[in-house]
Design a protein around this motif. Structure first.
Motif, PDB file in Angstrom:
ATOM      1  N   ARG A 104      42.450  39.475  25.342  1.00  0.00           N
ATOM      2  CA  ARG A 104      41.896  40.589  25.411  1.00  0.00           C
ATOM      3  C   ARG A 104      42.745  41.713  24.898  1.00  0.00           C
ATOM      4  O   ARG A 104      42.278  42.420  24.046  1.00  0.00           O
ATOM      5  N   LEU A 105      43.711  41.771  25.231  1.00  0.00           N
ATOM      6  CA  LEU A 105      45.009  42.824  24.783  1.00  0.00           C
ATOM      7  C   LEU A 105      45.059  42.521  23.064  1.00  0.00           C
ATOM      8  O   LEU A 105      45.019  43.532  22.630  1.00  0.00           O
ATOM      9  N   GLU A 106      45.469  41.363  22.780  1.00  0.00           N
ATOM     10  CA  GLU A 106      45.626  41.186  21.382  1.00  0.00           C
ATOM     11  C   GLU A 106      44.469  41.757  20.497  1.00  0.00           C
ATOM     12  O   GLU A 106      44.548  42.021  19.431  1.00  0.00           O
ATOM     13  N   ASN A 107      43.347  41.174  21.035  1.00  0.00           N
ATOM     14  CA  ASN A 107      41.910  41.585  20.173  1.00  0.00           C
ATOM     15  C   ASN A 107      41.672  42.955  20.207  1.00  0.00           C
ATOM     16  O   ASN A 107      41.741  43.605  18.946  1.00  0.00           O
ATOM     17  N   LEU A 108      41.977  43.612  21.143  1.00  0.00           N
ATOM     18  CA  LEU A 108      41.900  45.217  21.189  1.00  0.00           C
ATOM     19  C   LEU A 108      43.007  45.720  20.281  1.00  0.00           C
ATOM     20  O   LEU A 108      42.651  46.713  19.584  1.00  0.00           O
ATOM     21  N   VAL A 109      44.297  45.511  20.568  1.00  0.00           N
ATOM     22  CA  VAL A 109      45.504  46.085  19.804  1.00  0.00           C
ATOM     23  C   VAL A 109      45.216  45.772  18.179  1.00  0.00           C
ATOM     24  O   VAL A 109      45.248  46.806  17.564  1.00  0.00           O
ATOM     25  N   LYS A 110      44.864  44.600  17.744  1.00  0.00           N
ATOM     26  CA  LYS A 110      44.799  44.433  16.363  1.00  0.00           C
ATOM     27  C   LYS A 110      43.300  44.964  15.924  1.00  0.00           C
ATOM     28  O   LYS A 110      43.431  45.522  14.531  1.00  0.00           O
ATOM     29  N   GLY A 111      42.341  45.161  16.512  1.00  0.00           N
ATOM     30  CA  GLY A 111      41.270  45.885  16.181  1.00  0.00           C
ATOM     31  C   GLY A 111      41.415  47.216  15.937  1.00  0.00           C
ATOM     32  O   GLY A 111      41.189  48.130  15.095  1.00  0.00           O
ATOM     33  N   LEU A 112      42.368  47.963  17.139  1.00  0.00           N
ATOM     34  CA  LEU A 112      42.831  49.319  16.721  1.00  0.00           C
ATOM     35  C   LEU A 112      43.592  49.701  15.749  1.00  0.00           C
ATOM     36  O   LEU A 112      43.409  50.599  14.911  1.00  0.00           O
ATOM     37  N   TRP A 113      44.519  48.807  15.436  1.00  0.00           N
ATOM     38  CA  TRP A 113      45.453  48.823  14.306  1.00  0.00           C
ATOM     39  C   TRP A 113      44.483  48.713  13.128  1.00  0.00           C
ATOM     40  O   TRP A 113      44.847  49.499  11.967  1.00  0.00           O
ATOM     41  N   ALA A 114      43.573  48.156  12.663  1.00  0.00           N
ATOM     42  CA  ALA A 114      42.861  47.795  11.639  1.00  0.00           C
ATOM     43  C   ALA A 114      42.065  49.182  11.388  1.00  0.00           C
ATOM     44  O   ALA A 114      41.811  49.555  10.087  1.00  0.00           O
ATOM     45  N   LYS A 115      41.639  49.984  12.481  1.00  0.00           N
ATOM     46  CA  LYS A 115      40.942  51.282  12.199  1.00  0.00           C
ATOM     47  C   LYS A 115      41.747  52.218  12.037  1.00  0.00           C
ATOM     48  O   LYS A 115      41.569  53.345  11.378  1.00  0.00           O
ATOM     49  N   ALA A 116      43.262  52.111  12.356  1.00  0.00           N
ATOM     50  CA  ALA A 116      44.156  53.265  12.265  1.00  0.00           C
ATOM     51  C   ALA A 116      44.723  53.538  10.904  1.00  0.00           C
ATOM     52  O   ALA A 116      45.203  52.419  10.485  1.00  0.00           O
ATOM     53  N   ALA A 117      44.887  54.646  10.218  1.00  0.00           N
ATOM     54  CA  ALA A 117      45.443  54.652   9.310  1.00  0.00           C
ATOM     55  C   ALA A 117      46.990  54.898   9.158  1.00  0.00           C
ATOM     56  O   ALA A 117      47.909  54.643   8.337  1.00  0.00           O
ATOM     57  N   THR A 118      47.484  55.458  10.452  1.00  0.00           N
ATOM     58  CA  THR A 118      48.984  55.655  10.735  1.00  0.00           C
ATOM     59  C   THR A 118      49.330  55.307  12.126  1.00  0.00           C
ATOM     60  O   THR A 118      48.438  54.985  13.034  1.00  0.00           O
ATOM     61  N   GLU A 119      50.657  55.026  12.416  1.00  0.00           N
ATOM     62  CA  GLU A 119      51.030  54.951  13.739  1.00  0.00           C
ATOM     63  C   GLU A 119      50.727  55.712  14.677  1.00  0.00           C
ATOM     64  O   GLU A 119      50.151  55.655  15.782  1.00  0.00           O
ATOM     65  N   GLU A 120      50.779  57.005  14.287  1.00  0.00           N
ATOM     66  CA  GLU A 120      50.185  58.192  15.181  1.00  0.00           C
ATOM     67  C   GLU A 120      48.728  58.099  15.757  1.00  0.00           C
ATOM     68  O   GLU A 120      48.363  58.066  16.679  1.00  0.00           O
ATOM     69  N   ASN A 121      47.878  57.711  14.530  1.00  0.00           N
ATOM     70  CA  ASN A 121      46.469  57.677  15.025  1.00  0.00           C
ATOM     71  C   ASN A 121      46.296  56.206  15.513  1.00  0.00           C
ATOM     72  O   ASN A 121      45.316  56.296  16.791  1.00  0.00           O
ATOM     73  N   PHE A 122      47.155  55.116  15.527  1.00  0.00           N
ATOM     74  CA  PHE A 122      47.126  54.092  16.391  1.00  0.00           C
ATOM     75  C   PHE A 122      47.319  54.400  17.950  1.00  0.00           C
ATOM     76  O   PHE A 122      46.687  53.877  18.753  1.00  0.00           O
ATOM     77  N   LEU A 123      48.479  55.201  17.995  1.00  0.00           N
ATOM     78  CA  LEU A 123      48.843  55.623  19.454  1.00  0.00           C
ATOM     79  C   LEU A 123      47.809  56.262  20.062  1.00  0.00           C
ATOM     80  O   LEU A 123      47.474  56.197  21.220  1.00  0.00           O
ATOM     81  N   ARG A 124      47.047  57.277  19.300  1.00  0.00           N
ATOM     82  CA  ARG A 124      46.133  58.117  20.021  1.00  0.00           C
ATOM     83  C   ARG A 124      44.950  57.204  20.210  1.00  0.00           C
ATOM     84  O   ARG A 124      44.328  57.294  21.433  1.00  0.00           O
ATOM     85  N   LEU A 125      44.488  56.204  19.339  1.00  0.00           N
ATOM     86  CA  LEU A 125      43.310  55.373  19.672  1.00  0.00           C
ATOM     87  C   LEU A 125      43.556  54.411  20.825  1.00  0.00           C
ATOM     88  O   LEU A 125      42.864  54.015  21.789  1.00  0.00           O
ATOM     89  N   LEU A 126      44.945  53.893  21.104  1.00  0.00           N
ATOM     90  CA  LEU A 126      45.130  53.315  22.250  1.00  0.00           C
ATOM     91  C   LEU A 126      45.452  54.410  23.499  1.00  0.00           C
ATOM     92  O   LEU A 126      44.878  53.445  24.404  1.00  0.00           O
ATOM     93  N   ASN A 127      45.980  55.149  23.370  1.00  0.00           N
ATOM     94  CA  ASN A 127      45.517  56.178  24.552  1.00  0.00           C
ATOM     95  C   ASN A 127      44.456  56.657  25.150  1.00  0.00           C
ATOM     96  O   ASN A 127      44.099  56.569  26.286  1.00  0.00           O
ATOM     97  N   GLU A 128      43.416  56.522  24.257  1.00  0.00           N
ATOM     98  CA  GLU A 128      42.125  56.746  24.450  1.00  0.00           C
ATOM     99  C   GLU A 128      41.647  55.484  25.243  1.00  0.00           C
ATOM    100  O   GLU A 128      40.736  55.534  26.193  1.00  0.00           O
ATOM    101  N   GLU A 129      41.979  54.560  24.879  1.00  0.00           N
ATOM    102  CA  GLU A 129      41.570  53.109  25.551  1.00  0.00           C
ATOM    103  C   GLU A 129      41.937  53.084  26.737  1.00  0.00           C
ATOM    104  O   GLU A 129      41.432  52.372  27.753  1.00  0.00           O
ATOM    105  N   LEU A 130      43.313  53.461  26.840  1.00  0.00           N
ATOM    106  CA  LEU A 130      43.901  53.464  28.356  1.00  0.00           C
ATOM    107  C   LEU A 130      43.329  54.273  29.120  1.00  0.00           C
ATOM    108  O   LEU A 130      43.199  53.955  30.359  1.00  0.00           O
TER     109      LEU A 130
END
Length: 68
Positions: A21-47
């Motif tokens: 579940r973690l792997e699928n979520l992380v890879k999905g968020l990375w596919a949506k994110a344009a930058t590392e900062e955006n990825f971290l923002r999306l990840l924190n929203e999920e958190l």
């Protein structure tokens, strides 16, 4: 960048309960994110939305990711 995600997932794997579940979520968020900062923002929203014990899995991944 995906190497960093894969390495963080590898390092987190022994400590997380819901790895797939973690792997699928992380890879999905990375596919949506344009930058590392955006990825971290999306990840924190999920958190914020996640419930235990998956929230702990996300925290562990985030720790490993930020340490790299």
């Amino acid at each position: 960048m995906s190497d960093k995600i894969n390495e963080a997932l590898f390092e987190a794997r022994p400590y997380v309960e819901y790895y797939e579940r973690l792997e699928n979520l992380v890879k999905g968020l990375w596919a949506k994110a344009a930058t590392e900062e955006n990825f971290l923002r999306l990840l924190n929203e999920e958190l914020e939305r996640a419930e235990e014990p998956f929230r702990t899995d996300l925290r562990i991944f985030l720790q490993k990711f930020e340490a790299l």
